[in-house]
Design a protein around this motif. Structure first.
Motif, PDB file in Angstrom:
ATOM      1  N   PHE A  83       0.842  -1.202   0.000  1.00 51.77           N
ATOM      2  CA  PHE A  83       0.000   0.000   0.000  1.00 51.77           C
ATOM      3  C   PHE A  83       0.875   1.250   0.000  1.00 51.77           C
ATOM      4  N   ALA A  84       1.912   1.261   0.819  1.00 54.00           N
ATOM      5  CA  ALA A  84       2.815   2.418   0.857  1.00 54.00           C
ATOM      6  C   ALA A  84       3.495   2.615  -0.494  1.00 54.00           C
ATOM      7  N   GLN A  85       3.904   1.529  -1.136  1.00 53.35           N
ATOM      8  CA  GLN A  85       4.499   1.625  -2.469  1.00 53.35           C
ATOM      9  C   GLN A  85       3.535   2.255  -3.467  1.00 53.35           C
ATOM     10  N   ARG A  86       2.281   1.788  -3.458  1.00 51.69           N
ATOM     11  CA  ARG A  86       1.295   2.280  -4.429  1.00 51.69           C
ATOM     12  C   ARG A  86       0.986   3.758  -4.241  1.00 51.69           C
ATOM     13  N   THR A  87       1.059   4.239  -3.018  1.00 51.38           N
ATOM     14  CA  THR A  87       0.671   5.614  -2.742  1.00 51.38           C
ATOM     15  C   THR A  87       1.852   6.588  -2.774  1.00 51.38           C
ATOM     16  N   GLN A  88       3.062   6.075  -3.029  1.00 48.67           N
ATOM     17  CA  GLN A  88       4.217   6.962  -3.176  1.00 48.67           C
ATOM     18  C   GLN A  88       4.151   7.615  -4.554  1.00 48.67           C
ATOM     19  N   ARG A  89       4.207   8.926  -4.579  1.00 43.22           N
ATOM     20  CA  ARG A  89       4.091   9.664  -5.830  1.00 43.22           C
ATOM     21  C   ARG A  89       5.345   9.483  -6.708  1.00 43.22           C
ATOM     22  N   PRO A  90       5.225   9.802  -8.013  1.00 46.94           N
ATOM     23  CA  PRO A  90       6.402   9.723  -8.890  1.00 46.94           C
ATOM     24  C   PRO A  90       7.583  10.548  -8.388  1.00 46.94           C
ATOM     25  N   SER A  91       7.289  11.618  -7.658  1.00 48.76           N
ATOM     26  CA  SER A  91       8.353  12.458  -7.097  1.00 48.76           C
ATOM     27  C   SER A  91       9.140  11.734  -6.015  1.00 48.76           C
ATOM     28  N   GLY A  92       8.533  10.681  -5.440  1.00 45.91           N
ATOM     29  CA  GLY A  92       9.120   9.990  -4.305  1.00 45.91           C
ATOM     30  C   GLY A  92       8.472  10.366  -2.987  1.00 45.91           C
ATOM     31  N   CYS A  93       7.657  11.426  -3.002  1.00 44.13           N
ATOM     32  CA  CYS A  93       6.999  11.881  -1.774  1.00 44.13           C
ATOM     33  C   CYS A  93       5.647  11.208  -1.582  1.00 44.13           C
ATOM     34  N   TRP A  94       5.146  11.313  -0.365  1.00 47.36           N
ATOM     35  CA  TRP A  94       3.807  10.851  -0.042  1.00 47.36           C
ATOM     36  C   TRP A  94       2.925  12.043   0.337  1.00 47.36           C
ATOM     37  N   ASP A  95       1.624  11.797   0.349  1.00 39.35           N
ATOM     38  CA  ASP A  95       0.656  12.790   0.820  1.00 39.35           C
ATOM     39  C   ASP A  95       0.317  12.543   2.281  1.00 39.35           C
ATOM     40  N   LEU A  96       0.021  13.620   2.996  1.00 37.72           N
ATOM     41  CA  LEU A  96      -0.747  13.523   4.235  1.00 37.72           C
ATOM     42  C   LEU A  96      -2.105  14.092   3.854  1.00 37.72           C
ATOM     43  N   PRO A  97      -3.063  13.245   3.466  1.00 36.25           N
ATOM     44  CA  PRO A  97      -4.202  13.697   2.665  1.00 36.25           C
ATOM     45  C   PRO A  97      -5.165  14.647   3.347  1.00 36.25           C
ATOM     46  N   ASN A  98      -5.073  14.828   4.652  1.00 39.83           N
ATOM     47  CA  ASN A  98      -5.968  15.802   5.277  1.00 39.83           C
ATOM     48  C   ASN A  98      -5.426  17.223   5.180  1.00 39.83           C
ATOM     49  N   ASN A 100      -1.575  18.012   3.534  1.00 39.31           N
ATOM     50  CA  ASN A 100      -0.355  18.253   2.758  1.00 39.31           C
ATOM     51  C   ASN A 100      -0.216  17.227   1.644  1.00 39.31           C
ATOM     52  N   PHE A 101       0.041  17.695   0.433  1.00 36.71           N
ATOM     53  CA  PHE A 101       0.150  16.800  -0.719  1.00 36.71           C
ATOM     54  C   PHE A 101       1.552  16.884  -1.322  1.00 36.71           C
ATOM     55  N   ASP A 102       2.051  15.712  -1.765  1.00 32.17           N
ATOM     56  CA  ASP A 102       3.393  15.649  -2.350  1.00 32.17           C
ATOM     57  C   ASP A 102       4.374  16.343  -1.417  1.00 32.17           C
ATOM     58  N   SER A 103       4.360  15.944  -0.158  1.00 31.42           N
ATOM     59  CA  SER A 103       4.959  16.698   0.943  1.00 31.42           C
ATOM     60  C   SER A 103       6.298  16.127   1.379  1.00 31.42           C
ATOM     61  N   ALA A 104       7.356  16.918   1.209  1.00 27.98           N
ATOM     62  CA  ALA A 104       8.684  16.479   1.636  1.00 27.98           C
ATOM     63  C   ALA A 104       8.766  16.249   3.147  1.00 27.98           C
ATOM     64  N   PRO A 105       8.273  17.179   3.998  1.00 25.77           N
ATOM     65  CA  PRO A 105       8.389  16.917   5.438  1.00 25.77           C
ATOM     66  C   PRO A 105       7.569  15.729   5.909  1.00 25.77           C
ATOM     67  N   ASP A 106       6.361  15.552   5.364  1.00 26.08           N
ATOM     68  CA  ASP A 106       5.576  14.389   5.768  1.00 26.08           C
ATOM     69  C   ASP A 106       6.222  13.099   5.286  1.00 26.08           C
ATOM     70  N   THR A 107       6.884  13.166   4.144  1.00 22.92           N
ATOM     71  CA  THR A 107       7.660  12.018   3.681  1.00 22.92           C
ATOM     72  C   THR A 107       8.805  11.729   4.644  1.00 22.92           C
ATOM     73  N   ALA A 108       9.436  12.789   5.156  1.00 27.23           N
ATOM     74  CA  ALA A 108      10.522  12.608   6.122  1.00 27.23           C
ATOM     75  C   ALA A 108      10.030  11.870   7.361  1.00 27.23           C
ATOM     76  N   PHE A 109       8.812  12.196   7.824  1.00 28.15           N
ATOM     77  CA  PHE A 109       8.296  11.529   9.015  1.00 28.15           C
ATOM     78  C   PHE A 109       7.973  10.061   8.734  1.00 28.15           C
ATOM     79  N   ILE A 110       7.644   9.730   7.498  1.00 31.55           N
ATOM     80  CA  ILE A 110       7.451   8.319   7.143  1.00 31.55           C
ATOM     81  C   ILE A 110       8.797   7.598   7.105  1.00 31.55           C
ATOM     82  N   VAL A 111       9.782   8.238   6.493  1.00 31.29           N
ATOM     83  CA  VAL A 111      11.127   7.656   6.437  1.00 31.29           C
ATOM     84  C   VAL A 111      11.694   7.472   7.841  1.00 31.29           C
TER      85      VAL A 111
END
Length: 355
Positions: A83-98, A100-111
């Motif tokens: 699921f995490a793979q499918r929702t990772q954007r082409p940029s490499g970032c993920w959304d926090l959908p409520n 932030n979208f295509d969000s570098a800091p939210d991606t950092a918190f996932i990493v």
């Protein structure tokens, strides 16, 4: 004295029960594999899923766990990572959908969770986890590219980003990520001589910043970063009231005036206590666990993955359980006076009639 590992494993089992109940295991659903952060949440996303799966990974790979190599867990972990793979954007970032979208800091918190999980899988090899490790490594590589192309929008994001770029740079042996992290670190850390960060967020973002400082120390070997966390943790001992709750009225963030216990600071107190052999911090670490257990306030801290990776924390023996009973502090730059004498405490805030 509390058996730290056993207590953390109890909390992990409770969290596993949540996953069993709420993970989407409908193979026809676009949200297959996802887990909400809370039972009532209608939104699911990579962050909630990865955070909820972390205890499963720990109990699956730990030989002394009664859930060691349980086939059901392997299926659930794999589904969540897919699921995490499918929702990772082409940029490499993920959304926090409520928000932030295509969000570098939210991606950092996932990493921040994914990278230690990869290390747990390497340190505690178990049946079927080789593929999981490769999945995580691929996501880390893509995420790092997204993070270095992005930015941030709150002060603590800088240190979350810098710390995870160092982590991924070391895991992937890719110096360019660490070079990007150094650009953030050149700003200097926004922590004053008392140990207070610029957001003054005692419940939430002090904890986030301390976590980043600990990671930066672990990844760079530079103890300067760990000193920021240690300084803040000593200050935080004067922000805990006699009822065990955190004082938060001077926060510049959304936790202002909220009530919370210091559960999520536990591993930070334990880590710094173990590294520095600091008995005051060690007693505080024990007190956090003791109060949490005795008053059944919340589940045990969600840090089993970090505990399993730290020889120092596992070897440390806490010297007792207590917060300081007396303090009298003027934090002039922060405009705060904090006083405690046993079961009595008070606060004075500059330009604030409320306290």
């Amino acid at each position: 004295m509390i058996d730290v590992e056993a207590y953390l494993m109890d909390g992990a089992r409770e969290r596993c029960d949540f996953v069993r109940k709420y993970q989407n295991m409908d193979g026809t659903s676009s949200c297959f594999g996802s887990v909400p952060l809370h039972a009532e949440d209608s939104l699911v996303h990579a962050k909630s899923t990865i955070y909820r799966l972390t205890p499963l990974v720990c109990l699956y790979v730990l030989p002394r766990s009664d859930l060691f190599e349980a086939p059901e867990f392997l299926k659930r972990i794999e589904a969540g990572l897919l699921f995490a793979q499918r929702t990772q954007r082409p940029s490499g970032c993920w959304d926090l959908p409520n928000c932030n979208f295509d969000s570098a800091p939210d991606t950092a918190f996932i990493v921040k969770r994914l990278a230690p999980l990869w290390r747990v899988l390497q340190q505690y090899p178990a049946k079927g986890t080789e593929t999981l490790g490769e999945m995580i490594k691929g996501m880390l590589s893509r995420a790092a590219e997204g993070i270095i192309a992005g930015g941030f929008h709150t002060p603590n994001h800088r240190w979350a980003i810098a710390s995870v770029l160092y982590m991924v740079g070391n895991i992937l042996e890719q110096p360019k990520y660490k070079a990007y992290a150094d650009q953030y670190l050149k700003e200097g850390i926004d922590c004053n001589e008392y140990g207070e960060y610029s957001e003054r967020s005692a419940i939430t973002y002090n904890c986030v910043n301390n976590a980043a400082m600990i990671t930066l120390f672990e990844e760079t070997g530079d103890e300067t970063y760990l000193e920021y966390a240690r300084r803040n943790l000593h200050m935080m001992l004067t922000y805990i009231d006699p009822n065990g709750m955190i004082f938060s009225e001077n926060s510049h963030r959304q936790d202002k005036g909220k009530i919370a216990n210091p559960r999520d600071y536990f591993y930070q107190y334990l880590f710094c206590a173990a590294h520095y052999q600091d008995d005051e911090l060690g007693r505080a670490a024990c007190k956090i666990l003791q109060d949490n257990r005795d008053f059944h306030v919340r589940k045990a801290p969600d840090c089993l993955h970090l505990y399993l990776l730290s020889k120092e924390m596992r070897a440390y023996r806490m010297p007792g359980c207590a917060y300081p009973q007396r303090y009298d502090r003027l934090y002039k730059k922060s405009g705060v006076v904090r006083y405690r004498n046993g079961d009595y405490s008070y606060t004075l805030l500059e330009d604030n009639a409320k306290v």
